[in-house]
Design an enzyme around this catalytic site. Sequence first.
Site, PDB file in Angstrom:
ATOM      1  N   ASP A   1      67.361  96.942  82.217  1.00  0.00           N
ATOM      2  CA  ASP A   1      67.929  96.739  83.546  1.00  0.00           C
ATOM      3  C   ASP A   1      68.111  98.052  84.314  1.00  0.00           C
ATOM      4  O   ASP A   1      67.989  99.143  83.751  1.00  0.00           O
ATOM      5  CB  ASP A   1      69.281  96.003  83.444  1.00  0.00           C
ATOM      6  CG  ASP A   1      70.177  96.526  82.326  1.00  0.00           C
ATOM      7  OD1 ASP A   1      69.966  97.669  81.874  1.00  0.00           O
ATOM      8  OD2 ASP A   1      71.084  95.805  81.904  1.00  0.00           O
TER       9      ASP A   1
ATOM     10  N   ASN B   1      82.139  89.812  78.586  1.00  0.00           N
ATOM     11  CA  ASN B   1      82.010  88.402  78.970  1.00  0.00           C
ATOM     12  C   ASN B   1      80.759  87.755  78.365  1.00  0.00           C
ATOM     13  O   ASN B   1      80.349  86.681  78.775  1.00  0.00           O
ATOM     14  CB  ASN B   1      81.990  88.266  80.498  1.00  0.00           C
ATOM     15  CG  ASN B   1      80.804  88.997  81.124  1.00  0.00           C
ATOM     16  OD1 ASN B   1      79.973  89.548  80.414  1.00  0.00           O
ATOM     17  ND2 ASN B   1      80.733  88.997  82.445  1.00  0.00           N
TER      18      ASN B   1
ATOM     19  N   HIS C   1      77.683  89.037  78.436  1.00  0.00           N
ATOM     20  CA  HIS C   1      76.393  89.289  79.098  1.00  0.00           C
ATOM     21  C   HIS C   1      75.491  90.161  78.235  1.00  0.00           C
ATOM     22  O   HIS C   1      75.958  90.985  77.447  1.00  0.00           O
ATOM     23  CB  HIS C   1      76.579  89.852  80.519  1.00  0.00           C
ATOM     24  CG  HIS C   1      76.967  91.286  80.628  1.00  0.00           C
ATOM     25  ND1 HIS C   1      78.194  91.703  81.060  1.00  0.00           N
ATOM     26  CD2 HIS C   1      76.263  92.427  80.392  1.00  0.00           C
ATOM     27  CE1 HIS C   1      78.231  93.022  81.079  1.00  0.00           C
ATOM     28  NE2 HIS C   1      77.079  93.488  80.676  1.00  0.00           N
TER      29      HIS C   1
ATOM     30  N   GLU D   1      74.566  87.735  83.561  1.00  0.00           N
ATOM     31  CA  GLU D   1      75.984  87.375  83.614  1.00  0.00           C
ATOM     32  C   GLU D   1      76.156  85.879  83.314  1.00  0.00           C
ATOM     33  O   GLU D   1      75.202  85.108  83.441  1.00  0.00           O
ATOM     34  CB  GLU D   1      76.518  87.677  85.019  1.00  0.00           C
ATOM     35  CG  GLU D   1      76.475  89.156  85.398  1.00  0.00           C
ATOM     36  CD  GLU D   1      77.644  89.952  84.805  1.00  0.00           C
ATOM     37  OE1 GLU D   1      78.148  89.589  83.720  1.00  0.00           O
ATOM     38  OE2 GLU D   1      78.049  90.944  85.435  1.00  0.00           O
TER      39      GLU D   1
HETATM   40  C1  GLP Z   1      76.049  97.139  80.792  1.00  0.00           C
HETATM   41  C2  GLP Z   1      74.595  97.026  80.386  1.00  0.00           C
HETATM   42  C3  GLP Z   1      74.429  96.188  79.143  1.00  0.00           C
HETATM   43  C4  GLP Z   1      75.408  96.640  78.076  1.00  0.00           C
HETATM   44  C5  GLP Z   1      76.807  96.461  78.578  1.00  0.00           C
HETATM   45  C6  GLP Z   1      77.865  96.838  77.559  1.00  0.00           C
HETATM   46  O1  GLP Z   1      76.487  96.069  81.541  1.00  0.00           O
HETATM   47  N1  GLP Z   1      73.775  96.476  81.417  1.00  0.00           N
HETATM   48  O2  GLP Z   1      73.098  96.269  78.689  1.00  0.00           O
HETATM   49  O3  GLP Z   1      75.209  95.891  76.904  1.00  0.00           O
HETATM   50  O4  GLP Z   1      76.950  97.308  79.710  1.00  0.00           O
HETATM   51  O5  GLP Z   1      78.078  98.208  77.608  1.00  0.00           O
HETATM   52  P1  GLP Z   1      78.877  99.057  76.549  1.00  0.00           P
HETATM   53  O6  GLP Z   1      77.948  99.259  75.422  1.00  0.00           O
HETATM   54  O7  GLP Z   1      79.178 100.320  77.285  1.00  0.00           O
HETATM   55  O8  GLP Z   1      80.096  98.303  76.200  1.00  0.00           O
END
Ligand code: GLP
Length: 241
Positions: free
Chosen positions: A67, A136, A138, A143
């Site tokens: 992304d 959440n 995702h 989402e």
């Molecule tokens: C972002 C990214 C996700 C990732 C998520 C969790 O939203 N787009 O790919 O899994 O954050 O991030 P973290 O690993 O910092 O908790």
Amino acid sequence: MRIIKVKNYEKISHSAANVIAAQILLKPDLVLGLATGSSPIGIYEELVKKHQLWDLDFSEVRTVNLDEYCGMEAEDLQSYHYFMRKHLFDKVNLKLENVHLPDGKASDIAEECVNYDAMIRKLGGIDLQLLGIGRNGHIGFNEPSDSFPLGTHCVKLTSSTIEANQRFFGSTGEVPRQAITMGIGSIMKARRILLVASGKDKAEAIREMLTGPITPKHPASVLQLHPDAVLIGDEEALSDY
Ligand code: GLP
């Protein structure tokens, strides 16, 4: 889903990097799906070490990222392009023509999404997709919603994700409201999935992913249907399971 429980973030990083390195050794031109966020940073550090100390060779590896924020220049410090260069691309011998991320500045976002999926198909599909998970549920930036999106698409970020990601920005007001993300369909087509989760604030999302109903209201729950998905989680992330 295969579950590997380890002690802490450091051990997740070590184990996940070992899995990725093994795949690269077995298939030097692996198509590797990459993720951003704090979860994979330790993995990238370990991979860099393996490259520097043990000659792990990325010269034929192809990468596709999940992304990118809409409106971000690749040079923006908060862009996922920048994140990937900083943590991995500039530190190993990946060829720049072999790394791919969605273009958040594309003038035609719909066309960019179609082209991104076509590019993944042209590479032969993803061999191994690395994933983190949002609080959440995702994955990528898919989402919670009423249906599972198939292909790469543009999403409106939820307030929970904006709040969680504001730590990378000055304030919530600076977090982009939209992103381009691979769809659940693109992720599920990966031949192997490796999801990593660390810390107590992921425990509920992990429990729902593993034991809850398969529903787009908790996007990661779809991974229950994947034939080769592996979770590497630490004691805290797995504490509600
Ligand atoms: C972002 C990214 C996700 C990732 C998520 C969790 O939203 N787009 O790919 O899994 O954050 O991030 P973290 O690993 O910092 O908790």
